[in-house]
Design a protein around this motif. Structure first.
Motif, PDB file in Angstrom:
ATOM      1  N   THR A   1       0.612  -1.184  -0.022  1.00 35.10           N
ATOM      2  CA  THR A   1      -0.083  -0.213  -0.171  1.00 35.10           C
ATOM      3  C   THR A   1       0.909   1.419  -0.121  1.00 35.10           C
ATOM      4  O   THR A   1       1.842   1.343   0.603  1.00 35.10           O
ATOM      5  N   GLY A   2       0.416   2.145  -1.056  1.00 37.85           N
ATOM      6  CA  GLY A   2       1.229   3.346  -0.887  1.00 37.85           C
ATOM      7  C   GLY A   2       2.154   3.488  -1.923  1.00 37.85           C
ATOM      8  O   GLY A   2       2.781   4.650  -2.216  1.00 37.85           O
ATOM      9  N   THR A   3       2.581   2.518  -2.609  1.00 36.46           N
ATOM     10  CA  THR A   3       3.668   2.372  -3.569  1.00 36.46           C
ATOM     11  C   THR A   3       3.133   2.835  -4.971  1.00 36.46           C
ATOM     12  O   THR A   3       1.936   2.348  -5.170  1.00 36.46           O
ATOM     13  N   PRO A   4       3.783   3.320  -5.902  1.00 36.53           N
ATOM     14  CA  PRO A   4       3.507   3.374  -7.079  1.00 36.53           C
ATOM     15  C   PRO A   4       3.626   2.164  -8.009  1.00 36.53           C
ATOM     16  O   PRO A   4       4.600   1.542  -7.659  1.00 36.53           O
ATOM     17  N   VAL A   5       2.692   2.170  -8.862  1.00 35.38           N
ATOM     18  CA  VAL A   5       2.669   1.020  -9.664  1.00 35.38           C
ATOM     19  C   VAL A   5       2.264   1.185 -11.297  1.00 35.38           C
ATOM     20  O   VAL A   5       1.428   1.894 -11.307  1.00 35.38           O
ATOM     21  N   THR A   6       3.073   0.722 -12.117  1.00 38.19           N
ATOM     22  CA  THR A   6       2.863   0.916 -13.707  1.00 38.19           C
ATOM     23  C   THR A   6       2.698  -0.388 -14.311  1.00 38.19           C
ATOM     24  O   THR A   6       3.545  -1.279 -14.155  1.00 38.19           O
ATOM     25  N   LEU A   7       1.410  -0.501 -14.953  1.00 38.16           N
ATOM     26  CA  LEU A   7       1.209  -1.581 -15.702  1.00 38.16           C
ATOM     27  C   LEU A   7       1.209  -1.327 -17.280  1.00 38.16           C
ATOM     28  O   LEU A   7       0.944   0.006 -17.617  1.00 38.16           O
ATOM     29  N   ARG A   8       1.883  -2.134 -17.999  1.00 43.21           N
ATOM     30  CA  ARG A   8       2.133  -1.740 -19.274  1.00 43.21           C
ATOM     31  C   ARG A   8       1.445  -2.779 -20.392  1.00 43.21           C
ATOM     32  O   ARG A   8       1.295  -3.892 -20.197  1.00 43.21           O
ATOM     33  N   CYS A   9       0.813  -2.066 -21.489  1.00 42.84           N
ATOM     34  CA  CYS A   9       0.019  -2.690 -22.332  1.00 42.84           C
ATOM     35  C   CYS A   9       0.869  -2.524 -23.782  1.00 42.84           C
ATOM     36  O   CYS A   9       0.775  -1.326 -24.092  1.00 42.84           O
ATOM     37  N   HIS A  10       1.107  -3.637 -24.509  1.00 40.77           N
ATOM     38  CA  HIS A  10       2.016  -3.273 -25.799  1.00 40.77           C
ATOM     39  C   HIS A  10       1.346  -4.007 -27.012  1.00 40.77           C
ATOM     40  O   HIS A  10       0.940  -5.018 -26.615  1.00 40.77           O
TER      41      HIS A  10
ATOM     42  N   GLY B   1     -12.984   6.334 -17.857  1.00 45.73           N
ATOM     43  CA  GLY B   1     -14.042   5.233 -17.835  1.00 45.73           C
ATOM     44  C   GLY B   1     -14.923   5.358 -16.636  1.00 45.73           C
ATOM     45  O   GLY B   1     -14.972   6.497 -15.955  1.00 45.73           O
ATOM     46  N   GLU B   2     -15.351   4.557 -16.299  1.00 45.25           N
ATOM     47  CA  GLU B   2     -16.196   4.586 -15.083  1.00 45.25           C
ATOM     48  C   GLU B   2     -15.727   4.422 -13.582  1.00 45.25           C
ATOM     49  O   GLU B   2     -16.477   4.676 -12.703  1.00 45.25           O
ATOM     50  N   VAL B   3     -14.484   3.985 -13.666  1.00 45.29           N
ATOM     51  CA  VAL B   3     -13.839   3.662 -12.449  1.00 45.29           C
ATOM     52  C   VAL B   3     -12.218   4.269 -12.487  1.00 45.29           C
ATOM     53  O   VAL B   3     -11.242   3.554 -12.080  1.00 45.29           O
ATOM     54  N   SER B   4     -12.377   5.509 -12.773  1.00 46.87           N
ATOM     55  CA  SER B   4     -10.825   6.093 -13.179  1.00 46.87           C
ATOM     56  C   SER B   4     -10.071   6.841 -11.803  1.00 46.87           C
ATOM     57  O   SER B   4      -9.089   6.750 -11.729  1.00 46.87           O
ATOM     58  N   ASP B   5     -10.848   6.794 -10.710  1.00 49.04           N
ATOM     59  CA  ASP B   5     -10.469   7.318  -9.461  1.00 49.04           C
ATOM     60  C   ASP B   5      -9.242   6.539  -9.062  1.00 49.04           C
ATOM     61  O   ASP B   5      -9.238   5.467  -9.014  1.00 49.04           O
ATOM     62  N   GLY B   6      -8.012   7.279  -8.717  1.00 48.28           N
ATOM     63  CA  GLY B   6      -6.821   6.615  -8.513  1.00 48.28           C
ATOM     64  C   GLY B   6      -5.908   6.073  -9.356  1.00 48.28           C
ATOM     65  O   GLY B   6      -4.982   5.421  -9.108  1.00 48.28           O
ATOM     66  N   TYR B   7      -6.285   6.317 -10.557  1.00 49.06           N
ATOM     67  CA  TYR B   7      -5.599   5.644 -11.915  1.00 49.06           C
ATOM     68  C   TYR B   7      -5.211   6.893 -12.532  1.00 49.06           C
ATOM     69  O   TYR B   7      -6.122   7.734 -12.866  1.00 49.06           O
ATOM     70  N   SER B   8      -4.073   6.741 -13.492  1.00 47.11           N
ATOM     71  CA  SER B   8      -3.893   7.630 -14.354  1.00 47.11           C
ATOM     72  C   SER B   8      -3.081   6.936 -15.717  1.00 47.11           C
ATOM     73  O   SER B   8      -2.659   5.498 -15.513  1.00 47.11           O
TER      74      SER B   8
ATOM     75  N   LEU C   1      -0.770   3.337 -11.157  1.00 52.11           N
ATOM     76  CA  LEU C   1      -1.697   3.589  -9.819  1.00 52.11           C
ATOM     77  C   LEU C   1      -0.685   4.536  -9.060  1.00 52.11           C
ATOM     78  O   LEU C   1       0.533   4.008  -8.566  1.00 52.11           O
ATOM     79  N   GLU C   2      -0.795   5.594  -8.866  1.00 56.58           N
ATOM     80  CA  GLU C   2       0.110   6.735  -8.245  1.00 56.58           C
ATOM     81  C   GLU C   2       0.281   6.115  -6.818  1.00 56.58           C
ATOM     82  O   GLU C   2       1.615   6.321  -6.342  1.00 56.58           O
ATOM     83  N   SER C   3      -0.538   5.653  -5.789  1.00 55.25           N
ATOM     84  CA  SER C   3      -0.368   5.322  -4.635  1.00 55.25           C
ATOM     85  C   SER C   3      -1.367   3.977  -4.459  1.00 55.25           C
ATOM     86  O   SER C   3      -2.577   4.420  -3.926  1.00 55.25           O
ATOM     87  N   ALA C   4      -0.874   2.910  -4.538  1.00 52.24           N
ATOM     88  CA  ALA C   4      -1.489   1.773  -4.559  1.00 52.24           C
ATOM     89  C   ALA C   4      -2.337   1.676  -3.115  1.00 52.24           C
ATOM     90  O   ALA C   4      -1.843   1.807  -2.064  1.00 52.24           O
ATOM     91  N   THR C   5      -3.726   1.325  -3.338  1.00 48.74           N
ATOM     92  CA  THR C   5      -4.292   0.850  -2.194  1.00 48.74           C
ATOM     93  C   THR C   5      -5.095  -0.631  -2.257  1.00 48.74           C
ATOM     94  O   THR C   5      -5.068  -1.106  -3.324  1.00 48.74           O
ATOM     95  N   SER C   6      -5.388  -1.233  -1.200  1.00 47.01           N
ATOM     96  CA  SER C   6      -5.932  -2.475  -1.368  1.00 47.01           C
ATOM     97  C   SER C   6      -6.819  -2.829  -2.125  1.00 47.01           C
ATOM     98  O   SER C   6      -7.291  -3.733  -2.721  1.00 47.01           O
TER      99      SER C   6
ATOM    100  N   THR D   1      -3.148  -8.909 -15.966  1.00 44.86           N
ATOM    101  CA  THR D   1      -2.082  -8.553 -14.831  1.00 44.86           C
ATOM    102  C   THR D   1      -2.916  -8.813 -13.718  1.00 44.86           C
ATOM    103  O   THR D   1      -3.802  -8.263 -13.392  1.00 44.86           O
ATOM    104  N   ARG D   2      -2.402  -9.832 -12.826  1.00 41.27           N
ATOM    105  CA  ARG D   2      -2.914 -10.049 -11.603  1.00 41.27           C
ATOM    106  C   ARG D   2      -2.314  -8.873 -10.466  1.00 41.27           C
ATOM    107  O   ARG D   2      -0.860  -9.278 -10.262  1.00 41.27           O
ATOM    108  N   LEU D   3      -2.668  -8.170  -9.981  1.00 37.16           N
ATOM    109  CA  LEU D   3      -2.086  -7.332  -9.053  1.00 37.16           C
ATOM    110  C   LEU D   3      -2.761  -7.498  -7.681  1.00 37.16           C
ATOM    111  O   LEU D   3      -4.008  -7.648  -7.550  1.00 37.16           O
ATOM    112  N   THR D   4      -1.715  -7.573  -6.623  1.00 37.53           N
ATOM    113  CA  THR D   4      -2.169  -7.770  -5.522  1.00 37.53           C
ATOM    114  C   THR D   4      -1.506  -6.663  -4.616  1.00 37.53           C
ATOM    115  O   THR D   4      -0.333  -6.451  -4.592  1.00 37.53           O
ATOM    116  N   VAL D   5      -2.276  -5.794  -3.763  1.00 36.58           N
ATOM    117  CA  VAL D   5      -1.798  -4.949  -3.146  1.00 36.58           C
ATOM    118  C   VAL D   5      -1.946  -5.043  -1.477  1.00 36.58           C
ATOM    119  O   VAL D   5      -3.110  -5.263  -1.007  1.00 36.58           O
TER     120      VAL D   5
END
Lengths: 114, 114
Positions: free
Chosen positions: A15-24, A58-65, A78-83, A109-113
């Motif tokens: 929790t609190g760490t930044p995370v970046t996922l990539r789509c190519h 989209g419909e659930v954009s809060d917390g994402y850029s 995810l600028e500051s990941a939350t559970s 991508t399976r992400l666990t916070v």
């Protein structure tokens, strides 16, 4: 699979760490999408892009850029990941056809916070 | 965006025809109807798309009545491998730029047994 890859495929972060996922993608598709999927909610659209530097919420954009500096890559941050952001994230492209709305999805991508 | 309503789950047996109905009472004139299939741990896969009457491809048929307020996905002679979640989406596929997005609901879980 329309040449879509996602990285990483699995990630555990705190929790609190930044995370970046990539789509190519390798086929020069204009439209790209990020979804999250959680039990009981189906797929929900986070952000999408309709061209380089053109993105929308989209419909659930809060917390994402997102960012799209070149056609082939669409990044979700995810600028500051939350559970509550623990989820499976899917990237998708839309085929370049005006007469069809066919989307092709990446492997996820399976992400666990924690 | 038109809201869709589907049954949460359906059960069937191998060899039977399965019909999944989707209700979309506020469908707009320019909206198309699209169906996706999703297996566990995979992204959704495009099945079929239509605007009115009947559309058939190698895996399914899509029936759309004249008022277009509902649609029915028909899977002929299902097998165990057709066990999946099926999503109905409604939206304008011709919108470009901002607004080009469709919404996935929670879908219909189809279970096929021997």
């Amino acid at each position: 699979d329309a040449g879509i890859t996602q990285s990483p495929r699995h990630k555990v972060t705190e929790t609190g760490t930044p995370v970046t996922l990539r789509c190519h993608q390798t086929e020069n598709h204009r439209y790209m999408y990020w979804y999250r999927q959680d039990p009981g909610h189906g797929l929900r659209l986070i952000h999408y892009s309709y061209g380089v530097k053109d993105t929308d919420k989209g419909e659930v954009s809060d917390g994402y850029s997102v960012s799209r500096s070149k056609t082939e890559d669409f990044l979700l941050t995810l600028e500051s990941a939350t559970s509550s952001q623990t989820s499976v994230y899917f990237c998708a492209i839309r085929l370049n056809r005006n007469t069809s709305y066919e989307q092709y999805f990446g492997p996820g991508t399976r992400l666990t916070v924690t | 965006l038109a809201k869709t309503t589907q049954p949460i789950s359906m059960d069937s047996y191998e060899g039977q025809e399965v019909n999944i109905t989707c209700s979309h009472n506020n469908i707009a004139t320019n909206d198309y109807i699209t169906w996706y299939q999703q297996f566990p741990s995979q992204g959704p896969r495009f099945i079929i798309q239509g605007y009115k009457t009947k559309v058939t491809n190698e895996v399914a048929s899509l029936f759309i009545p004249a008022d277009r307020k509902s649609s029915t996905l028909s899977l002929p002679r299902v097998s165990l491998s057709d066990t999946a979640v099926y999503y109905c989406l409604v939206g304008d596929i011709l919108i470009t730029g901002g607004g080009n997005k469709l919404t996935f609901g929670t879908g219909t879980q189809l279970k096929v047994e021997l």
